[in-house]
Structures are given as structure tokens and as C-alpha cells.
Design a protein around this motif. Sequence first.
Motif, mmCIF file in Angstrom:
data_model
loop_
_atom_site.group_PDB
_atom_site.id
_atom_site.type_symbol
_atom_site.label_atom_id
_atom_site.label_comp_id
_atom_site.label_asym_id
_atom_site.label_seq_id
_atom_site.Cartn_x
_atom_site.Cartn_y
_atom_site.Cartn_z
ATOM 1 N N MET A 1 -30.794 -8.690 -2.278
ATOM 2 C CA MET A 1 -30.695 -7.453 -3.058
ATOM 3 C C MET A 1 -32.008 -6.681 -2.963
ATOM 4 O O MET A 1 -33.079 -7.246 -3.143
ATOM 5 C CB MET A 1 -30.376 -7.831 -4.516
ATOM 6 N N LEU A 2 -31.902 -5.421 -2.648
ATOM 7 C CA LEU A 2 -33.105 -4.604 -2.533
ATOM 8 C C LEU A 2 -33.324 -3.821 -3.821
ATOM 9 O O LEU A 2 -32.408 -3.202 -4.339
ATOM 10 C CB LEU A 2 -32.954 -3.629 -1.365
ATOM 11 N N ASP A 26 -30.597 9.115 -8.003
ATOM 12 C CA ASP A 26 -29.236 8.596 -7.958
ATOM 13 C C ASP A 26 -29.179 7.331 -8.813
ATOM 14 O O ASP A 26 -30.147 7.003 -9.506
ATOM 15 C CB ASP A 26 -28.794 8.337 -6.503
ATOM 16 N N HIS A 27 -28.068 6.607 -8.744
ATOM 17 C CA HIS A 27 -27.913 5.391 -9.548
ATOM 18 C C HIS A 27 -29.009 4.367 -9.228
ATOM 19 O O HIS A 27 -29.591 3.769 -10.129
ATOM 20 C CB HIS A 27 -26.497 4.838 -9.280
ATOM 21 N N HIS A 28 -29.301 4.205 -7.935
ATOM 22 C CA HIS A 28 -30.303 3.224 -7.499
ATOM 23 C C HIS A 28 -31.670 3.517 -8.106
ATOM 24 O O HIS A 28 -32.305 2.625 -8.666
ATOM 25 C CB HIS A 28 -30.374 3.247 -5.962
ATOM 26 N N ARG A 34 -35.566 4.779 -15.541
ATOM 27 C CA ARG A 34 -35.227 4.513 -16.934
ATOM 28 C C ARG A 34 -36.127 3.433 -17.529
ATOM 29 O O ARG A 34 -36.682 3.578 -18.621
ATOM 30 C CB ARG A 34 -33.758 4.058 -16.981
ATOM 31 N N TYR B 17 -24.795 -2.466 -1.582
ATOM 32 C CA TYR B 17 -26.111 -2.482 -2.227
ATOM 33 C C TYR B 17 -26.423 -1.057 -2.674
ATOM 34 O O TYR B 17 -26.210 -0.107 -1.911
ATOM 35 C CB TYR B 17 -27.204 -2.922 -1.242
ATOM 36 N N SER B 18 -26.989 -0.927 -3.885
ATOM 37 C CA SER B 18 -27.248 0.422 -4.395
ATOM 38 C C SER B 18 -28.247 1.186 -3.509
ATOM 39 O O SER B 18 -28.214 2.412 -3.446
ATOM 40 C CB SER B 18 -27.718 0.374 -5.853
ATOM 41 N N GLU B 21 -26.863 3.948 -1.248
ATOM 42 C CA GLU B 21 -26.323 5.224 -1.751
ATOM 43 C C GLU B 21 -26.975 6.409 -1.031
ATOM 44 O O GLU B 21 -26.291 7.341 -0.604
ATOM 45 C CB GLU B 21 -26.571 5.342 -3.271
ATOM 46 N N THR B 54 -21.222 5.551 -5.474
ATOM 47 C CA THR B 54 -21.745 4.895 -6.678
ATOM 48 C C THR B 54 -20.615 4.242 -7.469
ATOM 49 O O THR B 54 -20.757 3.124 -7.966
ATOM 50 C CB THR B 54 -22.515 5.906 -7.558
ATOM 51 N N ARG B 110 -23.925 5.163 -17.662
ATOM 52 C CA ARG B 110 -23.081 5.945 -16.785
ATOM 53 C C ARG B 110 -22.658 7.162 -17.606
ATOM 54 O O ARG B 110 -22.230 7.008 -18.749
ATOM 55 C CB ARG B 110 -21.838 5.157 -16.341
#
Lengths: 111, 150
Positions: A1-2, A26-28, A34, B17-18, B21, B54, B110
Amino acid sequence: MLFSDYNVNIIFEDGVLTAFIKGEVDHHNAVAARRRIDRELEEKRPHELVLDLGGVNFMDSSGLGLILGRYSKASELGIAFAVCNPTPATMKILSLAGGERIIKIISDEVK
Amino acid sequence: MSKTELINELKLAFPSYSVNEGGARAMVSAFCASLNPTVDELSDIRCAVSEAVTNSIVHGYRNTIGTIFIMVRLYSDRTVKIEIKDKGCGISDIEQALQPLFTTDPAGERSGMGFTVMENFTDSVVVRSAPGKGTKVTLKKKLSKLTQNR
């Protein structure tokens, strides 16, 4: 996992915590941003939190989640909240959720 | 009127994997650039693709890693068709998932605005999903006509 090496620059001055968000939100990257902002918020307990979005060149609804989430967190802690320098693309996303009606938006470089 | 023909096609497959994205939306938008879209059109495509990818990562393959498939087709009438597909958990109530602000993951911050963004930034969004089988999102956007002073 990165994991994201996304970094947010933070300045704390006269009780105002300003977080400079840059690049692609973005989400990543939002997860890392956050974590960083919340840690500073808990430690410094400013009277105002400002998210400076001037350096954002991409934002999707995960970025919106980051902004609305920080707004709720600040409200919970009794901290004022504002967003500054959103680009037109960022404003487009913000206004989809009616964000511009609940969040103070400063478009001037000089606050 | 000439017949609408398929003029180019791109297929991508990558693990959920995020970190992928950013690469996924960049590759799709780079591929669409051959149609000479406006900056705003390209930015809308990038954002809509990011939302769908996502969703597959956060919801389709929640707590697991699976493959995300993307197919982009460019047509001679300047329509871009993008399919984003996963073999994840699927959506039990599509109508509810499409509602603005609806999310199954509020703790993850979200915003529940993913499908709303896709709907606002493209011309059509079609969602096909079956619980346990996966989800396929098809986005279509017709690019504006080429003009000389663009």
C-alpha cells in the motif's frame, strides 16, 4: 500500500491558523491533509482556521469532504472558519453542495 | 449527416490503490486531449473520472484491493464515452446512491457528492450494478465544436 506524501504548509499567526492546500486534492491526498490540519488544530487551538486554496490545481468531491469536514470540526471546537483564494474550478465543486452559502469565502490575496 | 464512427480507444486496468486515482484521471484526460477539448471540458472529464474511480476504491473494493477497468472511446461526432468498472461489492440501491449528499461512509468524510459531480460535469451518467458482482459507470460527454479562435 502506498501512502500519500502530500504535505500542507501551515502558518500560525495572531491566533489564525492558515493551511495552504496545494496541488491535487483527491481522496488519496485528502486523507493526509485532513490528518495534518486536525493535528495542528488540536495543538494550537486558534480562534480562526483558514484554508488557502490558491495553490489547488485539481479538486473533486473528496476535497469538498475535506473542506466541509474541517468546517464541522472548527465549528465543534468554537473556531471561526474561512476558505480563501478558490480557483473557478474549485468554486464550481464548492457551489454544487451549496458550500458557498455556509462557508465564508475570501477571494482577496490580502486578508 | 455522416455516420458516427469510433475513432480511438483506450483500455486501462490497475489495482485499486488510492495512489492510482491521480494517474487514472491524468491518462484519461491526456487521451481525450487528441479531440482538442476546451480547458474546462478537460477539467470536467478529469473530475468525473476521479469520482468514479474513487467510488470503486472507497466503496466497491472497501477493505480489499481489486482491479479497476477503464475504457475510453472517442467518436467522430466528438462524443467521449468512458466506462469505469469494478468487480467489487456492488450497489444495492442505485437510486439512493445517486442522491446528492447520500453516503454510506460519513466517518470517512465522504461528501456524498460523487455522482452529483459526475452528473453535472458530463452529459449522461448510467450506473449498472449488482450486489456482489460489481459496478459499471458509463459517462458520456459531447465536446463543443472546434472553432478557429479557441
